[in-house]
Each structure stands twice: as structure tokens, then as C-alpha cells.
Design a protein around this motif. Structure first.
Motif, PDB file in Angstrom:
ATOM      1  N   SER A  39       0.851  -1.185   0.000  1.00  0.00           N
ATOM      2  CA  SER A  39       0.000   0.000   0.000  1.00  0.00           C
ATOM      3  C   SER A  39       0.888   1.236   0.000  1.00  0.00           C
ATOM      4  CB  SER A  39      -0.907  -0.008   1.236  1.00  0.00           C
ATOM      5  OG  SER A  39      -1.709   1.150   1.278  1.00  0.00           O
ATOM      6  N   ALA A  40       0.437   2.251  -0.706  1.00  0.00           N
ATOM      7  CA  ALA A  40       1.180   3.512  -0.767  1.00  0.00           C
ATOM      8  C   ALA A  40       0.225   4.671  -0.536  1.00  0.00           C
ATOM      9  CB  ALA A  40       1.866   3.664  -2.118  1.00  0.00           C
ATOM     10  N   ALA A  41       0.712   5.672   0.167  1.00  0.00           N
ATOM     11  CA  ALA A  41      -0.011   6.932   0.330  1.00  0.00           C
ATOM     12  C   ALA A  41       0.930   8.030  -0.109  1.00  0.00           C
ATOM     13  CB  ALA A  41      -0.433   7.135   1.784  1.00  0.00           C
ATOM     14  N   LEU A  42       0.448   8.897  -0.967  1.00  0.00           N
ATOM     15  CA  LEU A  42       1.332   9.955  -1.438  1.00  0.00           C
ATOM     16  C   LEU A  42       0.724  11.319  -1.232  1.00  0.00           C
ATOM     17  CD1 LEU A  42       0.450  10.902  -4.649  1.00  0.00           C
ATOM     18  CD2 LEU A  42       1.174   8.563  -4.960  1.00  0.00           C
ATOM     19  N   LEU A  43       1.607  12.241  -0.955  1.00  0.00           N
ATOM     20  CA  LEU A  43       1.246  13.640  -0.755  1.00  0.00           C
ATOM     21  C   LEU A  43       1.663  14.415  -1.994  1.00  0.00           C
ATOM     22  CD1 LEU A  43       0.343  16.047   1.049  1.00  0.00           C
ATOM     23  CD2 LEU A  43       2.721  16.105   1.893  1.00  0.00           C
ATOM     24  N   MET A  44       0.706  15.153  -2.551  1.00  0.00           N
ATOM     25  CA  MET A  44       0.987  15.954  -3.730  1.00  0.00           C
ATOM     26  C   MET A  44       1.130  17.415  -3.330  1.00  0.00           C
ATOM     27  SD  MET A  44       1.122  13.632  -6.044  1.00  0.00           S
ATOM     28  CE  MET A  44       1.093  14.473  -7.626  1.00  0.00           C
ATOM     29  N   SER A  45       1.697  18.211  -4.210  1.00  0.00           N
ATOM     30  CA  SER A  45       1.970  19.623  -3.919  1.00  0.00           C
ATOM     31  C   SER A  45       0.707  20.440  -3.690  1.00  0.00           C
ATOM     32  CB  SER A  45       2.787  20.243  -5.053  1.00  0.00           C
ATOM     33  OG  SER A  45       2.091  20.127  -6.287  1.00  0.00           O
ATOM     34  N   ASP A  46      -0.428  19.953  -4.141  1.00  0.00           N
ATOM     35  CA  ASP A  46      -1.684  20.666  -3.895  1.00  0.00           C
ATOM     36  C   ASP A  46      -2.269  20.312  -2.526  1.00  0.00           C
ATOM     37  OD1 ASP A  46      -2.718  18.120  -4.301  1.00  0.00           O
ATOM     38  OD2 ASP A  46      -3.883  18.650  -6.080  1.00  0.00           O
ATOM     39  N   GLY A  47      -1.550  19.485  -1.750  1.00  0.00           N
ATOM     40  CA  GLY A  47      -1.969  19.116  -0.409  1.00  0.00           C
ATOM     41  C   GLY A  47      -2.828  17.872  -0.332  1.00  0.00           C
ATOM     42  N   ARG A  48      -3.240  17.372  -1.479  1.00  0.00           N
ATOM     43  CA  ARG A  48      -4.087  16.180  -1.463  1.00  0.00           C
ATOM     44  C   ARG A  48      -3.248  14.921  -1.252  1.00  0.00           C
ATOM     45  NH1 ARG A  48      -8.429  16.726  -6.310  1.00  0.00           N
ATOM     46  NH2 ARG A  48      -7.038  18.214  -7.281  1.00  0.00           N
ATOM     47  N   VAL A  49      -3.875  13.936  -0.605  1.00  0.00           N
ATOM     48  CA  VAL A  49      -3.254  12.639  -0.368  1.00  0.00           C
ATOM     49  C   VAL A  49      -4.016  11.603  -1.181  1.00  0.00           C
ATOM     50  CG1 VAL A  49      -2.791  10.855   1.362  1.00  0.00           C
ATOM     51  CG2 VAL A  49      -2.440  13.259   1.929  1.00  0.00           C
ATOM     52  N   TYR A  50      -3.278  10.761  -1.869  1.00  0.00           N
ATOM     53  CA  TYR A  50      -3.854   9.686  -2.680  1.00  0.00           C
ATOM     54  C   TYR A  50      -3.285   8.363  -2.208  1.00  0.00           C
ATOM     55  CZ  TYR A  50      -5.322  13.405  -5.800  1.00  0.00           C
ATOM     56  OH  TYR A  50      -5.908  14.534  -6.314  1.00  0.00           O
ATOM     57  N   THR A  51      -4.088   7.322  -2.321  1.00  0.00           N
ATOM     58  CA  THR A  51      -3.617   5.997  -1.936  1.00  0.00           C
ATOM     59  C   THR A  51      -3.693   5.058  -3.125  1.00  0.00           C
ATOM     60  OG1 THR A  51      -5.815   5.306  -1.207  1.00  0.00           O
ATOM     61  CG2 THR A  51      -4.349   6.277   0.455  1.00  0.00           C
ATOM     62  N   GLY A  52      -2.930   4.002  -3.026  1.00  0.00           N
ATOM     63  CA  GLY A  52      -2.968   2.944  -4.029  1.00  0.00           C
ATOM     64  C   GLY A  52      -2.482   1.650  -3.408  1.00  0.00           C
ATOM     65  N   VAL A  53      -2.933   0.553  -3.962  1.00  0.00           N
ATOM     66  CA  VAL A  53      -2.482  -0.769  -3.528  1.00  0.00           C
ATOM     67  C   VAL A  53      -2.034  -1.545  -4.757  1.00  0.00           C
ATOM     68  CG1 VAL A  53      -3.972  -0.844  -1.478  1.00  0.00           C
ATOM     69  CG2 VAL A  53      -4.829  -1.731  -3.668  1.00  0.00           C
ATOM     70  N   ASN A  54      -1.248  -2.588  -4.519  1.00  0.00           N
ATOM     71  CA  ASN A  54      -0.873  -3.416  -5.655  1.00  0.00           C
ATOM     72  C   ASN A  54      -2.074  -4.253  -6.084  1.00  0.00           C
ATOM     73  OD1 ASN A  54      -0.396  -4.947  -3.198  1.00  0.00           O
ATOM     74  ND2 ASN A  54       0.742  -6.456  -4.396  1.00  0.00           N
ATOM     75  N   VAL A  55      -2.196  -4.415  -7.397  1.00  0.00           N
ATOM     76  CA  VAL A  55      -3.271  -5.211  -7.978  1.00  0.00           C
ATOM     77  C   VAL A  55      -2.618  -6.159  -8.976  1.00  0.00           C
ATOM     78  CG1 VAL A  55      -5.409  -5.186  -9.330  1.00  0.00           C
ATOM     79  CG2 VAL A  55      -4.936  -3.331  -7.693  1.00  0.00           C
ATOM     80  N   GLU A  56      -2.614  -7.440  -8.625  1.00  0.00           N
ATOM     81  CA  GLU A  56      -2.000  -8.451  -9.492  1.00  0.00           C
ATOM     82  C   GLU A  56      -3.007  -8.943 -10.526  1.00  0.00           C
ATOM     83  OE1 GLU A  56       1.216 -10.125  -6.235  1.00  0.00           O
ATOM     84  OE2 GLU A  56      -0.458 -11.419  -6.787  1.00  0.00           O
ATOM     85  N   ASN A  57      -2.482  -9.653 -11.516  1.00  0.00           N
ATOM     86  CA  ASN A  57      -3.300 -10.184 -12.592  1.00  0.00           C
ATOM     87  C   ASN A  57      -2.710 -11.523 -13.011  1.00  0.00           C
ATOM     88  OD1 ASN A  57      -4.043 -10.442 -15.631  1.00  0.00           O
ATOM     89  ND2 ASN A  57      -5.362  -8.800 -14.867  1.00  0.00           N
ATOM     90  N   ALA A  58      -3.557 -12.443 -13.452  1.00  0.00           N
ATOM     91  CA  ALA A  58      -3.083 -13.753 -13.897  1.00  0.00           C
ATOM     92  C   ALA A  58      -2.052 -13.602 -15.027  1.00  0.00           C
ATOM     93  CB  ALA A  58      -4.253 -14.622 -14.348  1.00  0.00           C
ATOM     94  N   SER A  59      -2.208 -12.569 -15.840  1.00  0.00           N
ATOM     95  CA  SER A  59      -1.200 -12.213 -16.827  1.00  0.00           C
ATOM     96  C   SER A  59      -0.290 -11.205 -16.133  1.00  0.00           C
ATOM     97  CB  SER A  59      -1.857 -11.590 -18.055  1.00  0.00           C
ATOM     98  OG  SER A  59      -0.866 -11.130 -18.952  1.00  0.00           O
ATOM     99  N   TYR A  60       0.762 -11.698 -15.503  1.00  0.00           N
ATOM    100  CA  TYR A  60       1.571 -10.903 -14.570  1.00  0.00           C
ATOM    101  C   TYR A  60       1.893  -9.477 -14.999  1.00  0.00           C
ATOM    102  CZ  TYR A  60       2.307 -15.104 -11.705  1.00  0.00           C
ATOM    103  OH  TYR A  60       2.134 -16.196 -10.912  1.00  0.00           O
TER     104      TYR A  60
END
Length: 143
Positions: free
Chosen positions: A33-54
Motif C-alpha cells: 500500500s502507498a499513500a502519497l502527498l501531492m503539492s496541492d496538499g491532497r493525499v492519494y492511496t494505491g495498492v498493488n493489484v496483481e493479474n493472472a497475466s503478470y
């Protein structure tokens, strides 16, 4: 030369930790999991999403960055907190892969971007992207 960055590191780490359960990792079992801070002050998150086709999967960091840029293509990356571990059990520092480092490089000055690899809100390592990706290639080379 790197400039001082003032933001709540513990809050950014906790945000990443709060989202790790959303990772989809049925093949590797390694949740990130990742959380990032952008210069506009907003925070965004993301997680890894795997796929059968790697190759069709995506890392948590790129997932968050692409979402942030889709919202504001002019915002710059200030910091990213990354957590990860087998089945979401965070026991070690989780560094970004090379592809994610290069994507981060696209969206800010590598000397200013803070990369936080955390085991917890109290136990983390912080480096600049420049330290993680020395002598990097960026958009300014194409102008």
C-alpha cells in the motif's frame, strides 16, 4: 540541493497502513500500500493489484500516482509512504521497485521527493528519490 519538507510523516504512513487490506495479491501473496502527498496538499492511496497475466498488474505506488495525476496533471509529488508484507503483515521496510522509482521521477524534483519505507508509524526509513534513483533520466532531457 534538497529543500526541507514539512508534513506529517506519521499520518501519511498510517494512511498507507490503513489501506493495505485493499491489495489484490492472490499470486504473490505480498500486499503493498502507498499513500502519497501531492503539492496541492491532497493525499492519494494505491495498492498493488496483481493479474493472472503478470505484466498486467500494477504496483501500489504507480496506482496512487496515476490516480493523483488524473485528478491534477500539474501537481507535483512531495512524498510517498510505502508499506508491505506477506498477506499484509508489515514486518520489514518495503522499497519501491525500479519502475515505480522512474514513474516518481516524472512528477517532481528527485532531490525534493521524500520516499518513506515504513514498518510502522514509529519505525521508518526516509530517503530522497535522488538517493534511490541516482543520475536519473527525466522529462527535462526531452525538451
Amino acid at each position: 540541493m534538497s529543500k526541507a519538507v514539512d508534513f506529517d510523516r506519521k499520518k501519511l504512513i498510517q494512511t498507507a497502513m490503513d489501506h493495505i487490506a485493499g491489495a489484490y495479491a492472490p499470486y504473490s501473496g505480498f500486499h503493498v500500500s502507498a499513500a502519497l502527498l501531492m503539492s496541492d496538499g491532497r493525499v492519494y492511496t494505491g495498492v498493488n493489484v496483481e493479474n493472472a497475466s503478470y505484466p498486467a498488474g500494477i504496483c501500489a505506488e504507480r496506482n496512487a500516482i496515476f490516480h493523483a495525476i488524473a485528478q491534477d496533471k500539474n501537481a507535483k509529488l512531495v512524498a510517498v509512504a510505502i508499506v508491505g508484507g506477506p498477506n499484509g503483515d508489515i514486518k520489514d521496510y518495503c522499497a519501491p521497485c525500479g519502475v515505480c522509482r522512474q514513474v516518481m521521477r516524472e512528477f517532481g524534483n528527485p532531490a525534493d521527493i521524500r520516499v518513506i519505507m515504513a514498518k510502522s508509524t514509529e519505525d521508518y526509513k526516509e530517503m530522497t528519490l535522488e538517493e534511490l534513483l541516482p543520475m536519473s533520466f527525466g522529462p527535462e532531457f526531452l525538451k
